[in-house]
Each structure stands twice: as C-alpha cells, then as structure tokens.
Design an enzyme around this catalytic site. Structure first.
Site, PDB file in Angstrom:
ATOM      1  N   ASP A 349       0.875  -1.154   0.000  1.00  0.00           N
ATOM      2  CA  ASP A 349       0.000   0.000   0.000  1.00  0.00           C
ATOM      3  C   ASP A 349       0.926   1.221   0.000  1.00  0.00           C
ATOM      4  O   ASP A 349       2.086   1.113   0.370  1.00  0.00           O
ATOM      5  CB  ASP A 349      -0.847  -0.086   1.284  1.00  0.00           C
ATOM      6  CG  ASP A 349      -1.486   1.222   1.640  1.00  0.00           C
ATOM      7  OD1 ASP A 349      -2.253   1.727   0.824  1.00  0.00           O
ATOM      8  OD2 ASP A 349      -1.212   1.740   2.736  1.00  0.00           O
ATOM      9  N   ASP A 545      -1.685  -0.552   5.922  1.00  0.00           N
ATOM     10  CA  ASP A 545      -1.837   0.065   7.236  1.00  0.00           C
ATOM     11  C   ASP A 545      -3.255   0.511   7.534  1.00  0.00           C
ATOM     12  O   ASP A 545      -3.583   0.774   8.678  1.00  0.00           O
ATOM     13  CB  ASP A 545      -0.940   1.302   7.333  1.00  0.00           C
ATOM     14  CG  ASP A 545      -1.487   2.440   6.489  1.00  0.00           C
ATOM     15  OD1 ASP A 545      -1.749   2.209   5.295  1.00  0.00           O
ATOM     16  OD2 ASP A 545      -1.690   3.542   7.024  1.00  0.00           O
ATOM     17  N   ASP A 549      -7.204  -1.161   3.615  1.00  0.00           N
ATOM     18  CA  ASP A 549      -6.407  -2.343   3.289  1.00  0.00           C
ATOM     19  C   ASP A 549      -6.919  -3.611   3.963  1.00  0.00           C
ATOM     20  O   ASP A 549      -6.497  -4.712   3.613  1.00  0.00           O
ATOM     21  CB  ASP A 549      -4.951  -2.135   3.745  1.00  0.00           C
ATOM     22  CG  ASP A 549      -4.333  -0.916   3.104  1.00  0.00           C
ATOM     23  OD1 ASP A 549      -4.525  -0.746   1.889  1.00  0.00           O
ATOM     24  OD2 ASP A 549      -3.669  -0.142   3.815  1.00  0.00           O
TER      25      ASP A 549
HETATM   26  P1  ADP Z   1      -3.274   4.168  -0.083  1.00  0.00           P
HETATM   27  O1  ADP Z   1      -4.035   3.060  -0.711  1.00  0.00           O
HETATM   28  O2  ADP Z   1      -2.110   4.595  -0.882  1.00  0.00           O
HETATM   29  O3  ADP Z   1      -2.934   3.937   1.356  1.00  0.00           O
HETATM   30  P2  ADP Z   1      -5.750   5.472   0.429  1.00  0.00           P
HETATM   31  O4  ADP Z   1      -6.538   4.443  -0.282  1.00  0.00           O
HETATM   32  O5  ADP Z   1      -5.804   5.503   1.892  1.00  0.00           O
HETATM   33  O6  ADP Z   1      -4.241   5.437  -0.072  1.00  0.00           O
HETATM   34  O7  ADP Z   1      -6.173   6.881  -0.125  1.00  0.00           O
HETATM   35  C1  ADP Z   1      -6.154   7.086  -1.498  1.00  0.00           C
HETATM   36  C2  ADP Z   1      -6.445   8.505  -1.825  1.00  0.00           C
HETATM   37  O8  ADP Z   1      -7.749   8.813  -1.383  1.00  0.00           O
HETATM   38  C3  ADP Z   1      -5.533   9.463  -1.120  1.00  0.00           C
HETATM   39  O9  ADP Z   1      -4.380   9.726  -1.863  1.00  0.00           O
HETATM   40  C4  ADP Z   1      -6.420  10.687  -0.999  1.00  0.00           C
HETATM   41  O10 ADP Z   1      -6.361  11.421  -2.193  1.00  0.00           O
HETATM   42  C5  ADP Z   1      -7.795  10.130  -0.877  1.00  0.00           C
HETATM   43  N1  ADP Z   1      -8.258  10.060   0.507  1.00  0.00           N
HETATM   44  C6  ADP Z   1      -8.570   8.953   1.224  1.00  0.00           C
HETATM   45  N2  ADP Z   1      -8.997   9.271   2.453  1.00  0.00           N
HETATM   46  C7  ADP Z   1      -8.915  10.606   2.533  1.00  0.00           C
HETATM   47  C8  ADP Z   1      -9.201  11.559   3.557  1.00  0.00           C
HETATM   48  N3  ADP Z   1      -9.641  11.213   4.768  1.00  0.00           N
HETATM   49  N4  ADP Z   1      -9.006  12.857   3.274  1.00  0.00           N
HETATM   50  C9  ADP Z   1      -8.550  13.229   2.073  1.00  0.00           C
HETATM   51  N5  ADP Z   1      -8.270  12.392   1.092  1.00  0.00           N
HETATM   52  C10 ADP Z   1      -8.448  11.102   1.298  1.00  0.00           C
HETATM   53 MG    MG Z   2      -2.716   3.333   3.482  1.00  0.00          MG
END
Ligand code: ADP
Ligand code: MG
Length: 651
Positions: A349, A545, A549
């Site tokens: 991730d 994390d 996920d």
């Molecule tokens: P990753 O899979 O890389 O851990 P996430 O799936 O958690 O990333 O988030 C993907 C994208 O969704 C982030 O880059 C952001 O743009 C957006 N995002 C998710 N949750 C939030 C939040 N609480 N506030 C702002 N943006 C968010």
């Molecule tokens: Mg993450």
C-alpha cells in the site's frame, strides 16, 4: 511495557486468562520476561515437571541399576510410561472410539503396549517421553505467538475520545470512561464502552462481541457494544456504563481468533497417520510371521513411531518466530511463516505504508473564488476532524494550528480509499481524490503542479463546487527503496496497490523501484486484485496500514499490518503485525520464512530416512527395541538442534 498501568492490565489479563482458559494458562507475559517462559504458570509448569521427571527416570533406567521394590527390580522408566504414555494412549483410544479418527498417537499407544508386554520398559518410556515433549513444544509455539499478540495489545493501549460540553475532545484510557460521558469513535477504532449512539451513522463490526460476521448499521438511538470495531463513519455515543477494560476484551478476542485458526492446522504426523500406522502394522506383522520373533515386531513398532516428525515442525516454527520478533514482526499464527515462504508477490500500500504515516500540509490553494484560503483550510479541517486517515489527520491538525478550535461537523461520512464528506456550518464539504470531491480545469492544474514536486494532493469541494487544493508532503519512508529492492532480491515481485491517482502512484513507484502499479484502487479493488492473483497461483503477501487495506490483508496468503496509527481494523485482519515502523526487516522475514520451510523439510526427510533405516534393521533383527528407541532419540536431537539454528539465522 514498563508503564505501571499497562503492567497492571497485563496482570489482570493473565489472571482472567489463567482462570478461564485451561490449556492456555502458561506463557503469560506477566512481568514480560522474554526468555522466561518455556512453560511458566498453570498447567505449563506441570507439564515441564512431568517431562523433567520422565527424562530423569529414563536416564536412571539407562545408566544406573534399577531400584528394588518389595524384592523385585522395578525399571524407573515406568515413571515415563505412566506420566507421558498413559495420557497419549487415552487420547488415542478416545479419538478412535469417538470419531474413528486414526492419529499418530494410536501407533504410539500400540507400540507402548507391545513394548510393555514384551518387557521393554525403557523403549516404551522413551517413545512416550519424546511424543509428550513434541506435544508440549507445539503448545509452546502457540503460546509464543500469543505472547506476540499480548505485546501488540500492550503497545497500543485502548483509548477513548471524550467530547466535553464545549465540544473539545480529550483522549483518556478506555477504562476511565464513565456512564454519561459523550464518546466519539472514528473509523477503524474500537468502541471503548457500551452505550447509545447520539449522533452520526456507521456500520459496526460486532464479530468480537456477538460472533456475527456481518457489519450492522447504526444510527442515533441504536445501542453499541464495547469491543465492536467501527467500519465506516464517525459517531458519538453516550456511555451507558463505565468503560470496561477494552484491552482485556480485545485480547480475549484476538486469542480466540488465534485458537480458532490453530485448529485448522493439522499436525503433519497426523495427516499421514493412517499410512504410517498401516505401514507399521504391516511391517511388524510381516517381521513376526517371517521369523516367529515377537520382539522384532515390537522393535519395528517402536522405531516406526513418528517422534522426530512431531518435533520437526514446532521447533522450527518456534525458533523462527523468535527470530522474527527480534526484527519487529509479531507473528500471530504459527503457520503464517510457512505460508509466507510460498508467496511470489508482495503488494504494498502507499499512503502510510511506503510513506510516513505523518504527512504535513505544505500548501493551501483556493480556486474559483468559492471560499478564501483560510476558510478552505477551516472547512476541510472540520470535515477531516473525524477522519482516521493519515492525510485527514494532517489536514485537521494544520487547521487547528491556524484557526484554533474547529467547527463541529453536523454530519460525517468517510469513503475508504476516496475521502470524506461532511456538513460544516450548513455547507457541504467534500475532501479527497479528484474523482470523489470533483475538480475543475484550474484545480487540476494546481494539483498537477504540486504533484510534480512529489506532494499528495487533496481536492476540496464546497457545496458541490471545486473550491481548492491542499498539498501534503507525503514523504517516502527512508528505508522504502531499500526494502523494496531487498524484497525483489529475495525473489518476490513487489507491486504497488494504492488508492491515490495514477500520477502520484507512478511517481512513488519510480522512487522506490516498483514497476507494477495499480492506482486509484478502492478497498474492493485491492481485494479483487489479491483474490485474482491468488487464483492465478501467484500467492500474495499484502502489506498495508489502513481501513482500506483490511479486506486485502485478510484475503492475502499472508497479511502484514504496519502498526502505529492505532488502526485496529488493519491489525485485526493481518497475520503478522509490524510494530515500531521501519520496513527494512521485510526481506529478512521473507528469507527467514523460506529458510524455515527448508528446515522443516530437511527435518522431515532426515527423520524419515532414519526411521526407514531403523525399521529395516529392526525387521532384520539387528536392532532390539531399546537400541531402536535410542536411535530415535539421536535423530530427534539432530532435528531439534537444526531447528534451533533458525533463532540466529541472518540473511
Ligand atoms: P493508499 O491506498 O495509498 O494507502 P488510500 O486508499 O488511503 O491510499 O487513499 C487514497 C487517496 O484517497 C488518497 O491519496 C487521498 O487522495 C484520498 N483520501 C482517502 N482518504 C482521505 C481523507 N480522509 N481525506 C482526504 N483524502 C483522502
Ligand atoms: Mg494506506
């Protein structure tokens, strides 16, 4: 661990567990001495005493003259037969009668009876002793894995977020919640006390409390139970009772989960038991009929006992878990390492896993004249104040710095992997990806500029219009590139699975050296990717994390949760928890898993070879029962010594 409060909780856990739990009494982490278990407490020390007595009795039988009782010499090996052999025989007969289940123990029981009947007390005692030792070591492995869980729990003490009259939030230990307190629960957190929802909507995973696996929707007026995990929304509830000790509850749940999974692990010796038993009886019978010597049949039965077979796996796993713990990996299940040895892909991730969990806001730009820059940050901050996401926390923290207290959102909803929606002061605020919050040509241009500088971008819309962009420095972990390279050189293909957009994903992948990227993933996309990969015979180790996920962590052959942000959902779904950040141990863990598998295989092959040779010799009449039992012991000793080397394995 040294914090007196945690220690008190641990002690309490131990008492409760020991009182309630029969077999799992040993190995409590009370006082948390790392090396002092081997069977401390409860039935643990009884077993150790039993094994020690038996060992001493066998040594006496072998090296010193037998004591004379009432005029006849009594072989001290009887002690081992009674202490170790009788329970095994009872269990084997029970399994056979109740479930018609042929277990390796059955062969042992028959061999024992045959040996005793022909006066070979030492051979009988010896075999019983080794089998009991194997069983105890296996239990010890499970206890050791459980201690990892205990540590995980004690590292992340349960906290509750109490909302005061004036709306400010205060974190207190979960057991300090009092009836009547208003408590806020963010997505991914555990409900710290029983109560009634006063505000907000969500779905709760109550499997820990009720065993019901489907999440249940909750809104104002619904009751919530301590120990359930919040899946999506943020909500407030009024505690109806004082906070129970959340740590304890969580612990019991994790331990139960570990136990439930353990039952699926079938001992190798038992998997092959039917064949082993059949082959042993056939050979013994053949030897007897061909030569007319009953003693040969007894010797065959004795050396056929799968002693080193039952020792090979638990000793190797035990040593490997110890090794992994030293590198910060808490292995929750004994067979997780064996499964890890078979993975061919590692799915990372991005946010919070390859990047630091603590990003900072570096720029706030309003677009389209919808709101001022200050207003943009205040609205976004208020909307994110109930988010558990590392990006959301960073935005809220920055807004608090600039504006002091934030407005209370009237409603809040989080969409994992996309962003949050909230109503703040009557205005509809959305913050997240461009696709989720919406964007304009102008905001896309601003976003592109910040992305080029390596930032992660959060789009903000107010009342449906794109209102601005927040740029966050989502710095890669210092050891990310090195870990990825190490994973690849260990023969596992790294893949990036992220909810972020393609540009940001490619940039991050390039910097850490990953060539396969899947961007804009919703949690279900991550899950689907893992499931598809597994279906194509490319088992995955998922490393993540966040709440987004958790499904993929659960579905993957092995899930590794990067702990630290206090996210219960991810840690619950994983097989291995990485505590204390730093992923540089990952390549080592992969190599360790392979080495463990090789060690187990070597132990099995070796012990089978010794067994076959010994069976042939016994059938030929060259190996009497006592010598046969000793050959056995030598084989077992070598297997255990080889396993122990894993404890100090370095890659
Ligand atoms: P990753 O899979 O890389 O851990 P996430 O799936 O958690 O990333 O988030 C993907 C994208 O969704 C982030 O880059 C952001 O743009 C957006 N995002 C998710 N949750 C939030 C939040 N609480 N506030 C702002 N943006 C968010
Ligand atoms: Mg993450």
């Amino acid at each position: 661990m040294t914090d007196p409060k945690t220690e008190r909780i641990e002690k309490k856990n131990c008492r409760r567990k020991c009182a309630g739990g029969g077999a799992n009494a040993g190995g409590c982490a009370c006082g948390a001495g790392a090396e002092k278990d081997g069977g401390s407490g409860g039935s643990g020390w009884m077993t150790v005493a039993k094994i020690a007595f038996s060992a001493a009795a066998l040594a006496w039988s072998l090296f010193a003259p037998a004591p004379v009782v009432g005029g006849t010499a009594v072989d001290p090996a009887w002690i081992a037969v009674l202490l170790c052999g009788v329970p095994i025989a009872i269990e084997a007969v029970e399994a056979l009668v109740r479930a018609f289940d042929v277990k390796a123990d059955l062969l042992v029981a028959v061999a024992l009876v045959a040996a005793l009947a022909s006066g070979e007390i030492f051979a009988a005692g010896e075999v019983a002793f080794i089998m009991a030792l194997g069983e105890e070591l296996e239990d010890w492995t499970v206890r050791r894995a459980r201690r990892g869980i205990e540590r995980l729990v004690s590292l992340s003490p349960r906290m509750a977020r109490i909302v005061a009259q004036d709306g400010s939030e205060r974190m207190v230990p979960a057991d300090e919640v009092r009836a009547g307190n208003r408590v806020r629960v963010l997505p991914g957190e555990t409900v710290p006390a029983d109560g009634t929802v006063s505000d907000g909507h969500t779905a709760l995973d109550q499997s820990a409390v009720t065993g019901e696996p489907m999440p249940e929707d909750k809104g104002p007026g619904d009751s919530v139970a301590s120990g359930s995990v919040n899946r999506f929304g943020a909500f407030d509830f009024v505690a109806s009772r004082d906070g129970t000790d959340g740590t304890l509850q969580r612990m019991i749940r994790l331990v139960q989960a570990a136990d439930a999974r353990k039952t699926r692990m079938v001992r190798l010796a038992d998997r092959w038991a039917t064949w082993i038993v059949a082959a042993a009886f056939a050979t013994a019978l053949a030897a007897w009929l061909a030569t007319g010597e009953a003693l040969r049949a007894v010797a065959v039965l004795v050396v056929f006992c799968p002693c080193s077979l039952v020792l090979a796996t638990p000793t190797a796993v035990m040593a490997a878990i110890g090794n992994a713990t030293k590198h910060g990996f808490l292995v929750r299940e004994g067979d997780a390492l064996e499964r890890l040895a078979g993975v061919s892909r590692a799915a990372f991730d991005k946010t919070g896993t390859l990047t630091l969990a603590k990003p900072g806001v570096v720029a706030v730009e309003s677009v389209g004249g919808v709101v001022s820059q200050g207003e943009l940050l205040r609205l976004a901050g208020a909307a994110e104040s109930r988010s558990e996401h590392p990006l959301g926390r960073a935005v809220a923290a920055r807004a608090r710095e600039e504006a002091g207290r934030l407005a209370e959102p009237e409603s809040f909803e989080m969409v994992p992997g996309r962003g949050v929606r909230a109503r703040v002061g009557g205005r509809a605020v959305a913050a997240g990806t461009a696709g989720f919050a919406g964007s304009s040509a102008e905001s896309d241009e601003v976003a592109r500029r910040w992305r080029e500088r390596g930032c992660t971008v959060v789009h903000v819309a107010v009342d449906g219009s794109p209102a601005g962009v927040l740029a966050l420095s989502d710095t890669l972990r210092g050891d990310a590139a090195e870990s990825v390279a190490g994973v690849r050189s260990a023969g596992v293909e790294p893949v990036l699975l992220t909810g972020d957009n393609e540009g940001a994903a490619r940039e991050a992948a390039r910097s850490v050296g990953i060539s396969e990227v899947k961007s804009a993933c919703l949690p279900e996309d991550k899950l689907a990717w893992v499931v598809a990969s597994e279906a194509h015979d490319r088992p995955v180790c998922m490393i993540g994390d966040g709440v987004n996920d958790a499904p993929a962590l659960k579905a993957a052959r092995v899930g590794i949760a990067v702990c630290g942000s206090g996210n219960d959902l991810a840690a619950d779904a994983a097989d291995i928890a990485l505590v204390g950040g730093g992923m540089k141990g990952l390549p080592h863990l992969l190599r360790l898993a392979r080495k463990t598998r090789r060690t187990i295989a070597a132990g099995l092959v070796f012990s089978m070879a010794v067994n076959f040779a010994a069976v042939a010799l016994a059938a030929a009449g060259l190996l009497p029962p006592v010598a046969g039992a000793l050959v056995h012991n030598a084989g077992s000793f070598l297997v255990v010594a080889n396993s122990a080397l894993l404890l100090h394995f370095k890659s």
